[in-house]
Structure formats: structure tokens, C-alpha cells
Scaffold this active site. Structure first.
Site: not given
Ligand SMILES: NC(=O)c1ccc[n+]([C@@H]2O[C@H](COP(=O)([O-])OP(=O)(O)OC[C@H]3O[C@@H](n4cnc5c(N)ncnc54)[C@H](OP(=O)(O)O)[C@@H]3O)[C@@H](O)[C@H]2O)c1
Length: 242
Positions: A64, A126
Site C-alpha cells: 500500500h 506506510y
Molecule cells: N516502490 C518502491 O520504491 C519500494 C520501496 C521499498 C519497498 N518496496 C516494497 O517492494 C514491494 C514491491 O513494490 P512495487 O514497487 O513493485 O509495487 P507496485 O508497483 O505498486 O505493485 C503492486 C502490485 O500489487 C497490486 N495490488 C494492489 N492492491 C492489491 C490488493 N489488494 N491485492 C492484490 N494485489 C494488489 C497492484 O495492482 P494495481 O496496480 O491494480 O493497484 C500492483 O500490481 C512492496 O512490498 C513494497 O512495499 C517498494
């Protein structure tokens, strides 16, 4: 013949999820699910999915987003804190390996690099919910790897790199903050490193699950500010000011 591993990737359409599907190609059977297949905020759906797929390896990439910091309630709690507990419980039941991603937002900023033994100090809602997710997995136990990463960017999804490139097409000059430090990490390297570590633990390179299960920082090397990151992206092509 040994049975091939089954890898369940939740949040598969996200920037890390897409790269994980690439990096784990050939490793086993991949079941990639996203919001259309399962709502991770729904505990029953999440349990039913894991029981149906029965993975040997489960990777969870849903977050989230940090946008939730402006929302007073706890909208990300079900996804960031409750879903990891359910996935950890199901992984324990199956003796599967759970790979989970967390964030530097669980830690208070400090001058030196963050390390795993730092006392947590979530920066916002968050960070609080992601810390609760980490703790839930640790409480459940079993075989798990929690990778804290930061500033993820890559060719897909919402990220700083793609936002900068879009803004550069729309504006002549960009103004970027220069007072927050982090380690930009490509989704490609994160997925590649995840496969390497996973192969290592499953292949017995790091000893027993009691020895390797735990929390690790996983980022690309070095750190910079958002301003430094933007300067590197444009490398002399655009006027960027802090
Ligand atoms: N991005 C960063 O900079 C960052 C930094 C530190 C840690 N992280 C961690 O790395 C991990 C991956 O991040 P990311 O950047 O790849 O995230 P992301 O691009 O936002 O991808 C999240 C995916 O999950 C889907 N989703 C949304 N709500 C959902 C739900 N209720 N049930 C099932 N799926 C759902 C989303 O679909 P929709 O697109 O339809 O919403 C999207 O495809 C996360 O755990 C995050 O906390 C990320």
C-alpha cells in the site's frame, strides 16, 4: 525425478512482480496473481489462493503505497500488515519459503547507512504498516526472507525514473528536493538478487532455515538524494535545481 518448485507471485503486475516473473523463469512453475485474481486485503481470498496453488515458494510484492501517509486511518494495514501474517501462516503450514519485501520507511533516517539491527522508527503510516507486516512474519516463523529495499525504479510501474522522464517531456526545468538520502534500487537487480539468494537457501548454501530465515537489507550500492538521482537520470541533458 524431483518435483519442480511452484512459485506464487502476488502483486505480479507491479514493478517488482514483473521482474520477478522474468528472473524466476526456468526455476519452476510460476503462478503470477494480481488484484484481478485475489484481493490481498481479503484474508479469506488470500488463504484460499495459497491453499489452491500450494506453492513451495511464495513471493509477495504488493504494497500500500506511501501515498497513504496523508490518510489518517490505516488503509494499508490489511494489505501491509495482515496479509503478510496470513501468507506466513500458510507458508508455515506448507513448509514453503515466504519472500517478502519491506522498506526503509520502517526506519528513522540517520547520517550513516541503515543496518538491520537499527531500532525501527517508522517514518509514517506506510512505514508503520510495513513494520507490522515484518513483525507478523517474524512472529509466525517458518522459512522466510524479508528484504527491506528502497527507492525502487525500473522500466514498469510508478517510479521516480519514469516520473522524471515524463516530467522532462512536459517541463523545461525541474525542481527536486536535496535533503533526503536513499539507495536507488532497480527492480531488475532486486529480482535477480532475490533469485540468487533463493537458490542459495533452497540449495543449502546458507545452512538451515533457522540460520538463514530473517530480515535483510537488499538495495543497490551507494546512496544519493532525489536531486542526485535526478541529475544522474538526465546527466547533462536537463536543467535540474534543488
Ligand atoms: N516502490 C518502491 O520504491 C519500494 C520501496 C521499498 C519497498 N518496496 C516494497 O517492494 C514491494 C514491491 O513494490 P512495487 O514497487 O513493485 O509495487 P507496485 O508497483 O505498486 O505493485 C503492486 C502490485 O500489487 C497490486 N495490488 C494492489 N492492491 C492489491 C490488493 N489488494 N491485492 C492484490 N494485489 C494488489 C497492484 O495492482 P494495481 O496496480 O491494480 O493497484 C500492483 O500490481 C512492496 O512490498 C513494497 O512495499 C517498494
Amino acid at each position: 525425478m524431483t518435483e519442480q518448485p511452484c512459485i506464487l507471485i502476488a502483486g505480479a503486475a507491479g514493478q517488482v512482480g514483473v521482474e520477478l516473473q522474468r528472473s524466476f523463469a526456468g526455476f519452476g512453475k510460476i503462478v503470477a496473481v494480481d488484484l484481478e485474481t485475489v484481493d490481498l486485503a481479503n484474508a479469506d481470498q488470500t488463504r484460499a489462493l495459497v491453499r489452491r496453488v500450494s506453492p513451495t515458494l511464495s513471493s509477495r510484492c504488493r504494497l500500500h503505497s506511501r501515498r497513504s501517509r496523508r490518510v489518517p486511518a490505516r488503509p494499508g494495514h490489511a494489505i501491509n500488515a495482515t496479509a503478510p501474517r496470513i501468507l506466513a501462516e500458510e507458508a508455515l503450514r506448507l513448509d514453503a519459503l515466504l519472500v517478502h519485501y519491506s522498506t526503509d520507511y520502517v526506519s528513522t533516517a540517520k547520517a550513516a547507512a541503515l543496518v538491520e539491527t537499527d531500532e525501527p522508527g517508522p517514518l509514517n503510516v506506510y512505514g508503520e504498516s510495513k513494520l507490522a507486516g515484518e513483525q507478523a512474519i517474524q512472529q509466525v516463523g517458518g522459512r522466510f526472507l524479508i528484504f527491506r529495499t528502497s527507492w525502487v525504479y525500473g522500466p514498469h510501474g510508478n517510479n521516480f525514473l519514469l516520473t522524471m522522464l515524463r516530467l522532462a517531456r512536459e517541463r523545461d526545468r525541474l525542481s527536486i528536493v536535496d535533503d533526503q538520502f536513499g539507495s536507488p534500487t532497480t527492480s531488475i537487480e532486486l529480482a535477480r538478487a532475490t533469485r540468487a539468494v533463493t537458490e542459495g537457501v533452497l540449495g543449502g548454501q546458507f545452512g538451515t532455515p533457522q540460520e538463514w530465515s530473517g530480515l535483510y537489507h537488499m538495495t543497490c550500492a551507494d546512496s544519493t538524494t532525489w536531486f542526485g538521482f535526478a541529475k544522474a537520470i538526465f546527466a547533462g541533458r536537463k536543467s535540474v535545481s534543488s
